[in-house]
Each structure stands twice: as structure tokens, then as C-alpha cells.
Design a protein around this motif. Structure first.
Motif, PDB file in Angstrom:
ATOM      1  N   UNK A 225      30.771  10.114  32.254  1.00  0.00           N
ATOM      2  CA  UNK A 225      31.503   9.138  33.044  1.00  0.00           C
ATOM      3  C   UNK A 225      31.689   7.837  32.270  1.00  0.00           C
ATOM      4  N   UNK A 226      30.625   7.392  31.607  1.00  0.00           N
ATOM      5  CA  UNK A 226      30.730   6.148  30.847  1.00  0.00           C
ATOM      6  C   UNK A 226      31.678   6.308  29.666  1.00  0.00           C
ATOM      7  N   UNK A 227      31.663   7.493  29.094  1.00  0.00           N
ATOM      8  CA  UNK A 227      32.565   7.765  27.973  1.00  0.00           C
ATOM      9  C   UNK A 227      34.000   7.608  28.438  1.00  0.00           C
ATOM     10  N   UNK A 228      34.309   8.232  29.585  1.00  0.00           N
ATOM     11  CA  UNK A 228      35.669   8.202  30.108  1.00  0.00           C
ATOM     12  C   UNK A 228      36.141   6.792  30.423  1.00  0.00           C
ATOM     13  N   UNK A 229      35.204   5.985  30.849  1.00  0.00           N
ATOM     14  CA  UNK A 229      35.534   4.613  31.233  1.00  0.00           C
ATOM     15  C   UNK A 229      35.691   3.712  30.007  1.00  0.00           C
ATOM     16  N   UNK A 230      34.755   3.834  29.106  1.00  0.00           N
ATOM     17  CA  UNK A 230      34.777   2.988  27.917  1.00  0.00           C
ATOM     18  C   UNK A 230      35.947   3.364  27.005  1.00  0.00           C
ATOM     19  N   UNK A 231      36.267   4.640  26.967  1.00  0.00           N
ATOM     20  CA  UNK A 231      37.381   5.088  26.147  1.00  0.00           C
ATOM     21  C   UNK A 231      38.705   4.761  26.819  1.00  0.00           C
TER      22      UNK A 231
END
Lengths: 619, 149, 252
Positions: A225-231
Motif C-alpha cells: 500500500x505504501x509503495x502504491x502511494x509513494x510511487x
């Protein structure tokens, strides 16, 4: 790009100009090129669009946007065509010219590329109508579709950084803290501590130098989830961080990005550079007199560094070992100075709360669990992807309405939340509301948002063993219960899954588990027994079967299963004979079934996978 | 080599707290952490050798051994595990003839595993270099490797 | 956290706490373990040494505290005392956990005398874990050797390397520890006798760090009293004249 913005007025003027640009008649194609779409080949699709637009000379007629994660990863590569909100899935580079000719230029829908309802086979055209999206509340992730994450102007065009301007010029730092407190926002990294209270403690802590930190070390396996948001929307995280820094009184921030997320690292680094150029980061932000800058640090591949004290040790250039938190990090954190650390998702909520107010935020979710939560819905569910739901929604809604139920019509067995610190919940708990407190009560955890669905083909003892093996490797090794206890528990589970288990193993597992909970130095160790204890609680019969009957009902534990070929179903097609890497399968003769030699079989499952007729049986 | 290491250290302003990043950059440069480079870091930045070694052995991303031309990374995150990630790893071990962490005799491949690379929806996932392969099966392993031979 | 010289803090705030039902006065900032030991209350511990900062690795010093009517297990070597704190050093929950910790240590160090003796004190006959998995380690990874080397000696010749179950003290690259001065502090600090040091035929050996250093011979009495490298290190550090250590302390 324009130069430094020296006042909120200049930002507003830029916003207006860019927003105006959005009101065009141009068609818009937005293609997801998030990390999860890449294994499906989204890069070639993006290239195909660029080439075709160029070749057809469509640059004036269509606005082409490469974005971060759209969420519905299962169906990647994905594109949305506006006007019409047309959702195309599983696109191949060959489809691209047709999309441009038919849909973009002539407003025709290509039915082949639409999502089809698995049961009714009905075609759904608009993204908003898909069950996957319809049942979500995408206040944070929703913007991913609208912006190119590498372009700050896109973010500003949809109102980005207006919350920062508001925070800097309309509020006192303590007022911001009050708003965040009133919103009820709780830490999205898993602990669920009230963010506003944490900020307040850090603001009130003694010391002139304070730090704010973004925890983007999403080590929880199966969560992205954090990956999707930060990316996909790095500026939203950055904006939240700057607001937090102003509220707390910090002038230096850190973003600790997991090593395995190269794209997130690239996008956030780029976002910082752009923000600096526009005067949104650095000295005298927007002419407010407030100075703040950020540094990005890469992790080195250690799950433990998601733990706040270990992360801070790593930021100091040391080995990522946690320390006891009897003195909180908001008082003594990085370099022994007051430090506020929040998860990526927590930071991304801040601009929304500042812009829309605490009352708006509180209306989403439940009274004690406000707002939304992003989950990475993965495993044996039909619609895998990143989903954002209001807190308090039932597990069943997520798995069956949004997730579309279990793949291949199989039976649901368990859902795992909270990663290695969480637990596996059975069918009987699916009506439970998803919130911090409810999940903790039943022995699991919210964690950073992993939600892994398991079906009848998953062995719960194997899952418990999997998590322990993971933790055995990821434990920093500092304290005895974590280092030694996890190893011993894993050895016991090895015995059970290989048919050497004893009945006395179960109480021993419980005893070690409770010792870890009580006496481990940090939360990694303290929560490490959760996957074992919850599976023992909710799926005890599977443990007993392994121990007493030497049987693995899911057909996973290699030492307890055999592969064989059912004569009646075998068409003698030779597929398995060719595929078997151990040469354990031989064709006896024409029109005769093949024979599987048990002595040679390495139980790699290849034959089971290649046999289209279900002739390979696992017992 | 020494120039490259000096340049990397300089890029981070000789900042001891950036040691992890510095080692990352060295690894990107040489594909692993050469001993001479680590000694240089230790000397130039005045960090005891023991601490550099502790850091290099603590983090999974670092390799003190020379690695192959292509790094084959098998994801063993939970989402990949429940869909059979281990079986893909087994298959790769068989086909490459090395165990996890090993490098093939021709130095073409190094097989490594990772606990999640953030594209869980498409598991089991394998990454070779910068290229991702989703929904892996045993059957797809050989053709995938052939692209890099 | 720096080591605090308690002598300088005489004027600091005093707090009253209860340990096992008795009231004690302590200075704010002291740890439970320090206070308990000062009053002769026995709490087992393997990784704590006054000369270095507390670390909290062995967990044997866990105690149960009550705060705001909530009971909780904490590590006494790291938990700062506070007003009104109620501490129990041997509650059933503490004993249960401590026994499991010793059980785990016993499985790791199945033939170590120190661990065996502690286990005896808690009535543990043998480890509950399968015998075939027992190991014969002597090191419990308390890190005292490396911590003393860094915080007391100041040379950081060794460190804890790797992580998880493979973590342990080692010399850099598992070669002879170049920065080691052979002082043997690690040997004296080790609580379980895991470090093998020997002075033999004019040389000091510390086998764990693969070092062999020549010993200085006293020019008067002829005893070999310390490694030359250590003496050279001290001489340089304190700017002492050459030949200062030619004579041993006894003959000086």
C-alpha cells in the motif's frame, strides 16, 4: 517550470492556471505504470501509446498520462479513457492503435477490453461502475489516476499544496495539532496511536532540534500500500510531512524508503527536487519564513527497520537494532532528539484533513476509527489490488464485494492481516468490522495493510511456519526470546509439517509464544507468535491432523503428500511426462495412462499445474 | 576502483549517518561490496572496520561475494508464498544448479530471494535485473531464463 | 545515552518505589536493576555490566511492574525508576518467562556451566526442546565483548555481525582483528566463558579474534605482563615516553 513561489497567492495563481488547462475538450488516456502493472508488461503498453500518438500526430487531440497505481492490479495493464471513464484492462501493445482510433477519436467502446462480471458476464464500461471500485472510498488513492507522479504541476492542478499554504498562513502550529487530534486520525503503520497526540508530545518535548520522519520501510511481506502511494502520489506524502514539520516545529525531515522499492525512491526523490524548485521545500517556504528540508534514506533490506527505533538507528548509519522504548522516540529519538515518525499513509491523510476539516474526516469510518484504510488485497481472491475502504467495513465486504470472492470457485479458508505480526482469521470472523481495536482483540493486527486471502489449498500450519521462517531471518538477533524462541518454534513446526510432530508440541508452542509476547525487546518479537497462536486457536484441527494422522488436508506439506495419476482421467497427452523435471513420469504406451514413480517424485507440483484435465491427484 | 569509492563518499559529504546509502551505491557500482572498497570507506570516513563489516552483514541487500551478470530475485512475500513462490524458487535452483545466494559457474546468474517487492497482486513474481515476471509457474521458468542466456 | 556519573547527581530528584513490597528511595534516572542490586535484591542478568550502557539482550532481568493499575513486564536494566512504581522481581509471570528464557538458552548452550547453573537455580532439569536440535554454543550474543571494546577500550576491534539466529561477535571479515590491542577486556567481560584467551610462550592469543600478540617482558623481573600492542596503545594515548612500559607495575 515556473520559478519559486513566494506567497500563497502565487501558488493559487499557478493552481488556477493549471486547473484551467484541465478544462479542455481533449481526450485523456491515463495508463497505469505502477510497480504491480509492470510484471504484466505495462512498460511496452506505455511505449506503444507514445509511439502511436506520435505516428498518428494526435498530440493536440489527446492528453496522454502515465500514472502510478490505479489499484486494480489483477487486471493490469490498465488504461482509463476520458471522457466516459472507460476502463480498459489487460491491454497489450497491439491494442493501442485501436484504442486511439476507435475510442479516443470516435468515442467507440472496444468491448473486448472491458471488464466482464465473472458470473453474469455483463460488460462494465466505466471504472466507477466496477464492483472493485464502487465499494471503495478512495480519498487518498483516487488521485493516483489523475496525476503523473513525476510532475508537480499535475499535483498542483488538482489542488496540491493548498493545504500547506493554509497550514502555514491560516493556522498556528498548535491549531494544526488540534485539528489532527480532532480528526481522530490514528497511525496507519499498524500501531494505531493517535497521530495528533504523538505530534503534540513531540512539539512539547524539550529540545530545539526536532525531526519528522516518513516510515516507508514497508517490510510486511504481501503488503504494498505504501509503495502504491509513494510511487503514485509522492507529493501528497511530502505535503503532509511539511505540514507536520511546521506543526511540530521541525526543520529537518527524513524519508526512509525500503530498498526493494526502486520506483518509490525515484519518484519521491524527484518530487522533492521539484518542490524545492517551486519554493515548497527548503528555506522560507512560500514566503512564510518557515524553513524545512528533507533527506531520503534507502533501507538495506531488513524488515526490522520498519520498527521506529531500529529505523532511527539505521538513519544514524548504524545496524538496525531496536532499543527499548521506555523513553519514547517523540522525546528521544533520532540522535537522541525529539522525533516524530509516521507511516506514509498517515502523512498522506494530513493534507486532506487540513483542507476538508476534522469533521469531514470524522464522518468517514467509525467514531474511534476515523477515515479510510488502504489494504493490499492479495492471495486467492479474484480481484487483487490496492483497495481503500472506510474503517469499520466488514472483512466480508472487502473480500467478496470488492475482491470478488475466491479464485476458481474454491472455498475461503482464512484471511491474514497485519503480516508477520498479525494473525489468520477464519470464516466465522468475516462479519467483523475492520478496525484497529477489533483486529487486535481477536489476536491479529491492522499492520500496515496487508490482507492475504487463503483458500482450501493453503495449509495453515505451513502458513504459520512460513511466517516464522520469515521472522527467523528478519529478527535482528539482539534479544534471546526473539532470536532463540522463533528458531525453536520454527523447528517444532518443521517437525509437525514433516510428520514428526508430537502432541506435546502444541502446549510448548504456546508457552514459547507467550514468553515472546511478554519478554521480547521490541514489537517484532512481541508479535512474532501471532501467526502461530491464531492458527492454533482457529485452525487447531489442522495441527492435530498433521500430528496424529500425518495428513495435510490442503496438500501442501511435501512430506505428507503423494502425487498420483488417475487412470480414468489421463488422456496420455504426455504433457506431464515432458514437464516433469525429475523424470518421474513415464508413458507406458499409446492410449495407456502414464505412470508416476514415487521414488523419483520431488513433489514440485509441475505435473499438477500442466495437467488440464485434473488427472494428477494430490493425497 | 578507489576513485569511484571516493566519489561516492564525496557525494554524501563524508556523512557517517549515510553509511547504508554509501554501501548501496558501492554495490550498484560493483554489483557487490568489494573488500578493498569497504576498507577505503572505513579509512576515509574514519569508521572502524568492525562497524562497516557489521552493517554489511546485517542488511540483506548487501553481498560480500561477487555476483553474476543477472540477479534473479524470487519473491517469497506472503502473497507469493500462498500462490507457490517456493516452488518457483525450487525450480530455479534446479535449473540454475545453485542454491539461494549462489552464482552459476559461468557467472551469468546469481539466484537470490527477497521478502516482497511490492507487486503482490501479480504473484508469484520473479525479477531479473530490472524486469519483472508475474504469475510465474514452473513451466515459465525455462523460457524466462533463456532470455538472459 | 551516556554513562552517567551518579556522584554528580546527588542533588537530583528522588523517587520512592516499591520492590517486592518494600519501599526504597532512588534517584530519578536510575534503572530498576541498579536500585534493586544496591539494596541486595537479586535479579539474574547476563548482559549487564556497570562499565557499559545497558543493552537489554538477555532479558533475564525482566520484572513485573504496576502502573496506573496495569501490570506489565519490563526489562529492569533499562526501565528508569519513577515515583510510586511497584516492582515485583519474582512474580509467577516473571518466573514463568524467565524459566522459558533459560530453557531457550539451555537448548543453545547445552553444555555451558554458567547457563546450567542458572537453570539449576530455577529447577530446570533439561531443555524442553528436542535434543537433536540442541547446540553446544557458549556465546549467548549478549554483545558485552563488542560493547566493552567500543565503549570502554575505545578501539571497536570487533562487533556483532550478521543478524537473527546467525548473529554473533566476530572480527572484521572473520580475519585477525587488526584494531585489537589484545587487552583481554572482552575475555573478562564475557559472562559465559565464550572467549578463549591464553598467554603462552611469550604471546597472547585471543582465539575468537584470531590474534597472537607478543607480550612485553619486564626488564627487571622478567615476567611477561601485557601485550606490547596494548602498552603501545596506552603509551601513545597518554603521550608517555618511549620505554615507559619496559618495567612492569610491580617493579616500577
Amino acid at each position: 517550470m515556473p520559478g519559486k513561489l513566494k506567497s500563497p497567492k502565487e501558488l493559487e495563481a499557478l493552481h488556477k492556471k493549471l486547473a484551467k488547462g484541465l478544462e479542455t475538450d481533449k481526450a485523456r488516456v491515463s495508463v497505469c505504470n505502477g510497480t504491480a502493472c509492470r510484471p504484466y508488461g505495462s512498460n511496452p503498453v506505455v511505449e506503444a501509446f507514445k509511439a502511436a500518438i506520435d505516428k498518428k500526430g494526435l498530440a493536440d487531440k489527446v492528453e496522454f498520462k502515465v500514472t502510478g497505481c490505479h489499484g486494480f492490479c489483477e487486471r493490469g495493464p490498465i488504461a482509463i479513457v476520458e471522457p466516459g471513464n472507460i476502463f480498459y484492462q489487460k491491454i497489450k501493445p497491439e491494442d493501442v492503435p485501436e484504442i486511439l482510433d476507435k475510442t479516443v477519436l470516435n468515442k467507440q467502446v472496444i468491448s473486448r477490453l472491458l471488464f466482464k462480471e465473472p458470473i453474469t458476464k455483463a460488460e462494465i464500461t466505466a471504472q466507477a461502475d466496477l464492483p472493485f471500485y464502487k465499494n471503495q472510498r478512495r480519498i487518498i488513492l483516487g488521485n493516483n489516476v489523475r496525476i503523473d507522479p513525476t510532475n508537480i504541476e499535475d499535483y498542483i492542478s488538482i489542488g496540491g499544496y493548498s493545504a500547506l499554504a493554509k497550514a502555514l498562513f491560516d493556522y498556528q502550529p498548535t491549531q494544526i495539532i488540534d485539528i489532527v487530534k480532532q480528526s481522530g486520525l490514528r497511525g496507519r503503520g499498524g500501531g494505531g496511536f493517535t497521530t495528533g497526540v504523538k505530534w503534540e508530545s513531540c512539539r512539547n518535548a524539550h529540545g530545539d532540534i526536532k525531526y519528522v520522519i516518513v516510515n516507508a520501510d514497508e517490510g510486511d511481506p504481501g503488503a504494498y500500500a505504501n509503495e502504491g502511494l509513494l510511487t503514485g502520489n509522492p507529493h501528497s506524502v511530502l505535503e503532509g510531512l511539511i505540514i507536520g514539520a511546521f506543526a511540530i516545529g521541525s526543520h529537518q525531515g527524513y524519508i526512509y524508503v525500503r530498498n526493494e522499492y526502486p520506483l518509490a525512491l525515484k519518484n519521491i526523490t524527484n518530487a522533492m527536487e521539484q518542490a524545492r524548485k517551486l519554493g515548497l521545500l527548503g528555506k522560507n517556504i512560500l514566503g512564510s519564513g518557515f524553513d524545512f528540508d528533507v533527506r531520503v534514506n534507502r533501507g538495506g533490506g531488513a524488515f526490522i527497520c520498519g520498527e521506529s527505533t531500529a529505523l532511527m538507528a539505521s538513519l544514524e548509519g548504524k545496524v538496525g537494532e531496536p532499543r527499548a522504548k521506555y523513553t519514547h522516540t517523540v522525546e528521544k529519538g533520532l540522535w537522541d532528539r525529539p522525533s516524530d515518525l509516521n507511516n506514509v499513509e498517515t502523512w498522506a491523510n494530513i493534507p486532506l484533513i487540513i483542507n476538508n476539516g476534522a469533521d469531514w474526516f470524522k464522518k468517514i469510518g467509525t467514531p474511534t476509527n476515523t477515515g479510510t484504510k488502504i489494504f493490499s488485497l492479495t492471495g486467492k481472491v479474484n480481484n487483487t489490488g490496492l483497495v481503500e475502504v472506510p474503517m469499520g467495513i466488514q472483512l466480508r465486504d472487502i473480500i467478496f464485494n470488492i475482491g470478488g470472492g475466491i479464485r476458481e470457485g474454491k472455498k475461503f479458508k482464512a484471511v491474514q492481516t497485519g503480516g508477520p505480526s498479525g494473525g489468520c482469521l477464519p470464516e466465522s470472523m468475516l462479519d467483523m468490522p475492520v478496525d484497529f481495536d477489533a483486529l487486535t482483540k481477536v489476536g491479529s493486527m491492522m499492520g500496515s495493510g496487508g490482507m492475504i486471502v487463503m483458500d482450501e489449498n493453503n495449509c495453515m500450519v505451513d502458513i504459520a511456519k512460513y511466517y516464522l521462517s520469515f521472522l527467523e531471518e528478519e529478527s535482528c538477533g539482539k534479544c534471546v526470546p526473539c532470536r532463540e524462541g522463533i528458531k525453536r518454534m520454527r523447528q517444532i513446526l518443521n517437525d509437525i509439517t514433516s510428520g514428526a510432530g508430537k502432541e506435546s508440541d502444541l502446549p510448548l508452542l504456546e508457552e514459547v509464544g507467550h514468553c515472546l509476547r511478554d519478554s521480547a525487546l521490541c514489537q517484532l518479537g512481541g508479535s512474532a507468535p501471532n501467526p502461530v497462536l491464531t492458527t492454533m486457536q482457529y485452525f487447531r484441527e489442522e495441527y492435530i491432523e498433521h500430528i496424529k494422522l500425518k495428513k495435510c488436508r490442503a496438500g501442501v506439506c511435501k512430506d505428507l503428500i503423494t502425487f498420483s495419476i488417475t487412470e480414468e482421467k489421463c488422456p496420455d497427452c504426455g504433457m506431464c511426462v515432458k514437464a516433469c523435471p525429475a523424470e518421474a513420469i513415464t508413458a507406458v504406451g499409446k492410449r495407456k495412462p502414464v505412470v508416476l514413480d514415487q521414488a523419483k517424485c520431488i513433489k514440485c507440483r509441475t505435473c499438477y499445474e500442466v495437467c488440464k484435465l485434473g488427472a494428477v491427484k494430490i493425497e | 576502483m578507489k576513485d569511484a569509492v571516493t566519489a561516492i563518499i564525496k557525494k554524501y559529504g563524508n556523512d557517517k549517518s549515510q553509511l547504508v546509502s554509501i554501501l548501496q551505491d558501492i554495490q550498484s557500482e560493483f554489483n557487490y561490496l568489494p573488500r578493498a572498497a569497504l576498507d577505503k570507506v572505513s579509512k576515509k570516513m574514519d569508521i572502524p572496520q568492525s562497524q562497516v563489516f557489521a552493517l554489511a552483514t546485517f542488511f540483506r541487500a548487501f553481498s560480500l561475494k561477487e555476483r553474476g551478470k543477472h540477479i534473479v530475485n524470487v519473491c517469497l512475500g506472503t502473497a507469493c508464498h500462498v500462490r507457490g513462490g517456493e516452488l518457483i524458487l525450487d525450480s530455479l535452483q534446479r535449473q540454475l544448479g545453485v542454491t539461494t545466494g549462489g552464482t552459476t559457474a559461468d557467472h551469468n546468474f546469481t539466484l537470490e530471494s527477497v521478502n516482497c517487492m511490492g507487486c503482490c497482486a501479480t504473484g508469484p513474481v520473479v525479477k531479473i535485473g530490472d524486469e519483472y515476471f508475474g504469475h510465474m509457474t514452473n513451466e515459465k521458468v525455462e523460457p524466462m531464463l533463456n532470455k538472459y542466456k | 545515552m551516556k554513562c552517567v556519573n551518579w556522584g554528580l547527581l546527588r542533588l537530583s530528584e528522588l523517587v520512592t518505589l516499591s520492590i517486592n513490597g518494600n519501599k526504597y528511595t532512588a534517584e530519578k534516572g536510575q534503572y530498576i536493576l541498579q536500585v534493586a542490586r544496591a539494596h541486595g535484591i537479586k535479579i539474574p542478568s547476563l548482559c549487564n555490566l556497570d562499565a557499559v550502557e545497558p543493552y537489554g539482550a538477555c532479558r533475564l532481568c525482566i520484572v513485573e511492574i504496576t502502573r496506573e493499575n496495569r501490570k506489565r513486564i519490563v526489562t529492569s536494566c533499562l526501565f528508569p525508576v519513577e515515583e510510586g512504581l511497584i516492582v515485583e522481581t519474582d512474580s509467577p509471570r516473571v518466573i514463568g518467562n524467565r524459566k522459558m528464557l533459560l530453557d531457550l538458552l539451555l537448548a543453545r548452550c547445552s553444555e555451558n556451566k554458567v547457563i546450567r547453573q542458572l537453570a539449576d537455580e530455577y529447577g530446570i532439569e533439561k531443555s524442553s526442546f528436542e535434543k537433536e536440535y540442541w547446540t553446544k554454543e557458549n556465546c549467548i550474543v549478549c554483545g558485552l565483548c563488542a560493547r566493552v571494546c567500543e565503549q570502554v577500550v575505545g578501539v571497536s576491534a570487533i562487533s556483532l555481525v550478521n543478524r537473527g539466529i546467525t548473529k554473533g561477535p566476530a572480527s572484521p571479515y572473520l580475519e585477525s582483528a587488526k584494531a585489537c590491542i589484545g587487552c583481554g577486556s572482552c575475555f573478562y567481560a564475557c559472562p559465559t566463558g565464550a572467549i578463549k584467551m591464553e598467554d603462552k610462550e611469550g604471546y597472547r592469543y585471543i582465539y575468537n579474534w584470531r590474534i597472537k600478540y607478543k607480550l612485553q617482558k619486564c626488564t627487571i623481573c622478567g615476567i611477561e605482563w601485557a601485550p606490547e600492542k596494548q602498552l603501545e596503545y596506552i603509551r601513545k594515548k597518554w603521550n608517555l615516553p618511549k620505554g615507559f612500559f619496559d618495567v612492569c607495575p610491580n617493579c616500577r
